[in-house]
Scaffold this motif. Sequence first.
Motif, PDB file in Angstrom:
ATOM      1  N   VAL A   1       0.695  -1.279   0.073  1.00  0.00           N
ATOM      2  CA  VAL A   1      -0.071  -0.086   0.133  1.00  0.00           C
ATOM      3  C   VAL A   1       0.844   1.208   0.043  1.00  0.00           C
ATOM      4  N   SER A   2       0.387   1.983  -0.888  1.00  0.00           N
ATOM      5  CA  SER A   2       1.028   3.541  -0.789  1.00  0.00           C
ATOM      6  C   SER A   2       0.146   4.873  -1.066  1.00  0.00           C
ATOM      7  N   HIS A   3       0.577   5.733  -0.826  1.00  0.00           N
ATOM      8  CA  HIS A   3      -0.129   7.075  -1.221  1.00  0.00           C
ATOM      9  C   HIS A   3       0.531   7.952  -1.612  1.00  0.00           C
ATOM     10  N   ASN A   4       0.325   8.611  -2.958  1.00  0.00           N
ATOM     11  CA  ASN A   4       1.020   9.609  -3.322  1.00  0.00           C
ATOM     12  C   ASN A   4      -0.092  10.595  -4.242  1.00  0.00           C
ATOM     13  N   LYS A   5       0.471  11.877  -4.478  1.00  0.00           N
ATOM     14  CA  LYS A   5      -0.522  12.819  -5.285  1.00  0.00           C
ATOM     15  C   LYS A   5      -0.979  11.836  -6.707  1.00  0.00           C
ATOM     16  N   LYS A   6      -0.022  11.275  -7.262  1.00  0.00           N
ATOM     17  CA  LYS A   6      -0.310  10.760  -8.740  1.00  0.00           C
ATOM     18  C   LYS A   6      -1.072   9.475  -8.539  1.00  0.00           C
ATOM     19  N   ARG A   7      -0.934   8.723  -7.498  1.00  0.00           N
ATOM     20  CA  ARG A   7      -1.704   7.470  -7.242  1.00  0.00           C
ATOM     21  C   ARG A   7      -2.130   7.380  -5.721  1.00  0.00           C
ATOM     22  N   PRO A   8      -3.236   8.047  -5.790  1.00  0.00           N
ATOM     23  CA  PRO A   8      -3.872   8.238  -4.253  1.00  0.00           C
ATOM     24  C   PRO A   8      -4.509   6.860  -4.047  1.00  0.00           C
ATOM     25  N   ASN A   9      -4.134   6.436  -2.472  1.00  0.00           N
ATOM     26  CA  ASN A   9      -4.561   5.209  -1.876  1.00  0.00           C
ATOM     27  C   ASN A   9      -4.562   3.960  -3.004  1.00  0.00           C
ATOM     28  N   ASN A  10      -3.271   3.720  -3.043  1.00  0.00           N
ATOM     29  CA  ASN A  10      -2.802   2.715  -4.075  1.00  0.00           C
ATOM     30  C   ASN A  10      -2.716   1.397  -3.451  1.00  0.00           C
ATOM     31  N   LEU A  11      -3.107   0.257  -3.921  1.00  0.00           N
ATOM     32  CA  LEU A  11      -3.013  -1.045  -3.442  1.00  0.00           C
ATOM     33  C   LEU A  11      -2.441  -1.871  -4.463  1.00  0.00           C
ATOM     34  N   ILE A  12      -1.450  -2.321  -4.378  1.00  0.00           N
ATOM     35  CA  ILE A  12      -0.925  -3.281  -5.385  1.00  0.00           C
ATOM     36  C   ILE A  12      -0.911  -4.833  -4.657  1.00  0.00           C
ATOM     37  N   LEU A  13      -1.590  -5.617  -5.467  1.00  0.00           N
ATOM     38  CA  LEU A  13      -2.117  -6.958  -5.148  1.00  0.00           C
ATOM     39  C   LEU A  13      -1.142  -7.782  -6.073  1.00  0.00           C
ATOM     40  N   GLY A  14      -0.400  -8.895  -5.719  1.00  0.00           N
ATOM     41  CA  GLY A  14       0.404  -9.740  -6.649  1.00  0.00           C
ATOM     42  C   GLY A  14       0.427 -11.134  -5.898  1.00  0.00           C
ATOM     43  N   ARG A  15       0.875 -12.059  -6.870  1.00  0.00           N
ATOM     44  CA  ARG A  15       1.334 -13.328  -6.414  1.00  0.00           C
ATOM     45  C   ARG A  15       2.664 -13.812  -7.039  1.00  0.00           C
ATOM     46  N   ILE A  16       2.931 -14.860  -6.209  1.00  0.00           N
ATOM     47  CA  ILE A  16       4.550 -15.447  -6.537  1.00  0.00           C
ATOM     48  C   ILE A  16       4.398 -16.744  -6.971  1.00  0.00           C
ATOM     49  N   PHE A  17       5.162 -17.312  -7.957  1.00  0.00           N
ATOM     50  CA  PHE A  17       5.036 -18.592  -8.576  1.00  0.00           C
ATOM     51  C   PHE A  17       6.880 -18.938  -8.597  1.00  0.00           C
ATOM     52  N   ASP A  18       7.270 -19.917  -7.728  1.00  0.00           N
ATOM     53  CA  ASP A  18       8.652 -20.237  -7.824  1.00  0.00           C
ATOM     54  C   ASP A  18       9.628 -19.275  -7.431  1.00  0.00           C
ATOM     55  N   GLN A  19       9.123 -18.398  -6.425  1.00  0.00           N
ATOM     56  CA  GLN A  19       9.949 -17.465  -6.054  1.00  0.00           C
ATOM     57  C   GLN A  19       9.973 -16.169  -6.775  1.00  0.00           C
ATOM     58  N   GLN A  20       9.333 -16.015  -7.941  1.00  0.00           N
ATOM     59  CA  GLN A  20       9.283 -14.842  -8.843  1.00  0.00           C
ATOM     60  C   GLN A  20       7.772 -14.334  -8.859  1.00  0.00           C
TER      61      GLN A  20
END
Lengths: 346, 267
Positions: free
Chosen positions: B93-112
């Motif tokens: 999670v992060s917040h800045n003027k360009k991307r307010p209330n930002n949530l990045i969701l992701g998943r990993i396969f084989d440590q990548q």
Amino acid sequence: MQAKMIFEEDAESDPTIRSTKVDKPLELELDIGNLLASDPNELNLKHLKSKNPNGYLQSLARDNTQLLINQIWTLPFERVDDVVIAKLPKPEYLLPREKPAPKGKQMTKWETYAKDKGITKRKKTKLVWDDLVKDWVPRYGYKRAAAEHEKDWVLEVPANADPFEDQFEKKSEAKSERVAKNELQRLKNIARARKVVVPSAGLTLTERPDKTELNQAMHVAKKATASLGKFQQKLPREKPLKNAGKKRKFEPLVQESGKEKNMNLNVLDNVMNKKPLMATEKLVSRGLREGPKEPVENSFEESEKRGRRGGMKGTKNTKAKKGSVRKGGFKKGRAAPRSKPKKKRQ
Amino acid sequence: MGIIQRVVKPKTRRGKRALIKREAKLIENTKQCLFIRGSRTSNVIVNCVKDLTKLKKPHAVFLNRKHDILPFEAVNAVESLTRKYDSSLFGLVSHNKKRPNNLILGRIFDQQVLDMVELGVENFKSLDEFKNAKVALGNKPCLLFSGEPFQTPSSDFYRLKNLFVDFFRGEEIVNIRLQGIEHVLQFVAVENKVLLRSYRIILKKSGEKTPYVELEEIGPSMDFVLRRTKLASADLFKSACKQPKELKVKKVKNVSKDVFGSTMGRV
């Protein structure tokens, strides 16, 4: 039957009992294993884009959940401890794994051999009867070392062995060798499984070996014959290896009668008869002949400025030159200007 | 067991157990999730991520310290953190003027990193704002997906649906207590937004065997705006979804059951 019909009538007329039927133009795609329901139907965009879409969303959710629950209730269920449990089918919706599937374990060298020969594993008992101790002794694991220690208090020297050999040391050395061999074989099995190329001789592989490594490798290869390299041909300009096979050797403790005395005397001679690099007698006699020179002002400080340290140093070929010697020659007793002692790096 | 094949063997039994837990298995562990606070955040987005952690407990960890990580620029930091915590899902999670209330969701396969999706959170209502009884921890939720974008394979939302299912489905179970189906998560895709709502199921009597469903909103509720994505190629995704042969159900040939229920075999 009649009772049931009455019940149904009641249900239809009674407004508090609601129907679980939900009508949708398109069927939902249900994956009960994941409790997942995907609705392909079109949404009412007017409601969604209004100020408060939550009411519409809740009713939509209720309908879809009802369909999902209906499907779950058709599953076979059992009763376990007053609790009704349904058996979920396997999830169909394809999700990626965390890690790639594990590859099967590769058989070790012994395992393949045993399989070929048809050798099966035989279970060994933990306790073994020992006649010396007259008791059941564990073959491995807990309290085995203690049992061995009981028998270890004395070790017989076998008839063909050197009487001065340390049997205890021999035993412990043999054990450490066995352990090391086992470890090496375990690592070799791993290397074989991972298809890593490991050289059988003692040299490790380097991508770009330098001259000394190549030379060493060549000599190892030469020695690796049945007659240990005795009959190997030599290249015309091949140099023999320095200190090949030589381990650090020490003189034995007890030597021949005069040998040690001679060795020590030689050491003394070398120390006492050290000839100085400059011919001191010549210089002294020349100095006496020529007489004292004019004392150079601030000679010590000047030489300091020039940064001369310690005594006059000369190479092998320097001869004492006229005038190049200062009166008082070597700065006896005077501490030479030394550089700052180097601080130890922390 | 993969442990025996290690060059350096584990010295303690506890270490051995930890390594066995982390190694690749036929049937995998439940996916752990790692939520990370970025270098600059807002109150809204921190509350959002705390609620998500509560939803996913005990399979979620929230690292509250500020981490200077930009996943879309350098994935190494994320990969190393997930390797450390043995988690295959992450959220930043992060917040800045360009991307307010930002949530990045992701998943990993084989440590990548396999997939990464950047979502903007709008109209966030936290769990605390809904003043009613909540659902027990660790409850497996029902997942509802509505909307055209989730159905079309060519759109980003198709993979996003996969990501959401992966994130929120919880443990894989065989038996379920019928009274324990209490939680529903609804995802509705409208244009470029996904509306997330969370309800509690109240089963009421109906005239039939199956109960009548009533819902009560418990939160959290938020609207996601799809921003950037970094999705895996079709090949990589396919290889990640590959199931080992051993898990395939073997078909028993030449055996059938007749009308009376007795098993017949063919020789």
